[in-house]
Design a protein around this motif. Structure first.
Motif, mmCIF file in Angstrom:
data_model
loop_
_atom_site.group_PDB
_atom_site.id
_atom_site.type_symbol
_atom_site.label_atom_id
_atom_site.label_comp_id
_atom_site.label_asym_id
_atom_site.label_seq_id
_atom_site.Cartn_x
_atom_site.Cartn_y
_atom_site.Cartn_z
ATOM 1 N N SER A 120 -0.148 36.845 -21.674
ATOM 2 C CA SER A 120 -1.570 37.044 -21.364
ATOM 3 C C SER A 120 -2.078 36.095 -20.285
ATOM 4 O O SER A 120 -2.944 36.460 -19.482
ATOM 5 N N ALA A 121 -1.550 34.874 -20.257
ATOM 6 C CA ALA A 121 -2.065 33.860 -19.332
ATOM 7 C C ALA A 121 -1.293 33.779 -18.017
ATOM 8 O O ALA A 121 -1.879 33.465 -16.976
ATOM 9 N N ILE A 122 0.013 34.065 -18.052
ATOM 10 C CA ILE A 122 0.849 33.851 -16.866
ATOM 11 C C ILE A 122 1.440 35.146 -16.323
ATOM 12 O O ILE A 122 1.213 35.519 -15.170
ATOM 13 N N LEU A 123 2.186 35.852 -17.163
ATOM 14 C CA LEU A 123 2.869 37.052 -16.693
ATOM 15 C C LEU A 123 1.899 38.197 -16.393
ATOM 16 O O LEU A 123 2.123 38.980 -15.472
ATOM 17 N N TYR A 124 0.836 38.282 -17.161
ATOM 18 C CA TYR A 124 -0.146 39.349 -16.981
ATOM 19 C C TYR A 124 -0.721 39.385 -15.559
ATOM 20 O O TYR A 124 -0.662 40.416 -14.891
ATOM 21 N N PRO A 125 -1.285 38.285 -15.066
ATOM 22 C CA PRO A 125 -1.824 38.335 -13.695
ATOM 23 C C PRO A 125 -0.733 38.518 -12.642
ATOM 24 O O PRO A 125 -0.966 39.173 -11.617
ATOM 25 N N PRO A 136 -9.965 40.123 -6.248
ATOM 26 C CA PRO A 136 -10.721 40.109 -7.512
ATOM 27 C C PRO A 136 -10.641 41.407 -8.310
ATOM 28 O O PRO A 136 -11.274 41.511 -9.351
ATOM 29 N N GLU A 137 -9.864 42.389 -7.824
ATOM 30 C CA GLU A 137 -9.794 43.679 -8.533
ATOM 31 C C GLU A 137 -8.751 43.645 -9.643
ATOM 32 O O GLU A 137 -7.871 44.501 -9.699
ATOM 33 N N MET A 138 -8.836 42.686 -10.522
ATOM 34 C CA MET A 138 -7.861 42.585 -11.602
ATOM 35 C C MET A 138 -8.488 41.936 -12.827
ATOM 36 O O MET A 138 -9.388 41.091 -12.706
ATOM 37 N N PRO A 139 -8.059 42.345 -14.024
ATOM 38 C CA PRO A 139 -8.534 41.680 -15.248
ATOM 39 C C PRO A 139 -8.011 40.248 -15.283
ATOM 40 O O PRO A 139 -6.860 39.993 -14.934
ATOM 41 N N MET A 140 -8.852 39.327 -15.702
ATOM 42 C CA MET A 140 -8.493 37.918 -15.714
ATOM 43 C C MET A 140 -8.433 37.372 -17.142
ATOM 44 O O MET A 140 -9.149 37.825 -18.028
ATOM 45 N N PHE A 141 -7.597 36.380 -17.319
ATOM 46 C CA PHE A 141 -7.385 35.763 -18.627
ATOM 47 C C PHE A 141 -8.673 35.209 -19.230
ATOM 48 O O PHE A 141 -9.465 34.563 -18.553
#
Length: 217
Positions: A120-125, A136-141
């Motif tokens: 959720s914190a590293i691999l996701y982004p 900025p077009e991405m969900p953030m932790f």
């Protein structure tokens, strides 16, 4: 069929992220603090971790769903209500009653929880950027629904106490809603969410039914 296009969906994230800056940094600081509390627990760690999780769910329900996502999907008000409810449940069971206790991973479930936290914190982004959804077009932790649900699943797998079924209902429901939408919108980093709830919730319930919490023998 979804009532909005992928372009509209990503545009909401762009507007949201630009509007709330630097909340993204604060969310990572809070997340790091929760991990530190997990690795070096004290008598107040459980309450503080639950409070941090409650804050993430509350912020996401009010700020993301209520103020931004609702501009393209009126169902967001209902989603926001679910997230606020989960925040209240975490505050009640984890802060008021102090029923949640956490510990570093020492068994299979604990390491699965650590995997969820890292994802959720590293691999996701990173996966989001790889698939073409850059900031900025991405969900953030910590401040958007799917990373918050994944992080929470990870932390709940790292509990050493029984987890109330009430705490699992909203994350499970959101994993099905958000995960299904992710496939429809080709949001690759969220595909894992669809399966997370049906994996994590039975594992926690089975563990608690057997009376063998994470970290115990």
């Amino acid at each position: 069929m979804l009532p909005f296009s992928k372009e509209q969906f990503l545009a909401v994230f762009a507007t949201y992220n630009l509007s709330i800056w630097p909340a993204q940094i604060v969310a990572y600081v809070v997340g790091l603090g929760l991990v530190v509390l997990l690795l070096w627990p004290s008598t107040r760690s459980g309450r503080l971790i639950a409070a941090g999780l409650a804050l993430m769910w509350l912020w996401t329900g009010v700020a993301y769903h209520g103020a931004f996502f609702s501009t393209i999907n009126t169902a967001a008000f209902g989603f926001g209500g679910l997230f606020v409810t989960e925040s209240a449940l975490l505050a009640y069971f984890g802060v008021v009653r102090s029923d949640l206790r956490f510990a570093p991973p020492v068994d299979a479930l604990g390491w699965l929880g650590a995997t969820f936290v890292a994802y959720s914190a590293i691999l996701y982004p990173l996966l989001g950027m790889w698939s073409g959804h850059a900031y900025p077009e991405m969900p953030m932790f910590g401040i958007t629904p799917c990373p918050v649900a994944l992080f929470s699943f990870g932390m709940l797998l790292l509990t050493t106490s029984r987890v109330s079924v009430w705490l699992l209902i909203v994350p499970l429901v959101w994993s099905l809603i958000g995960g299904s939408a992710a496939f429809a919108l080709s949001i690759v980093q969220d595909w894992f969410l669809l399966f997370s709830g049906i994996i994590v919730v039975p594992l926690i319930l089975l563990r608690d039914r057997r009376g063998t919490s994470h970290g115990t023998v």
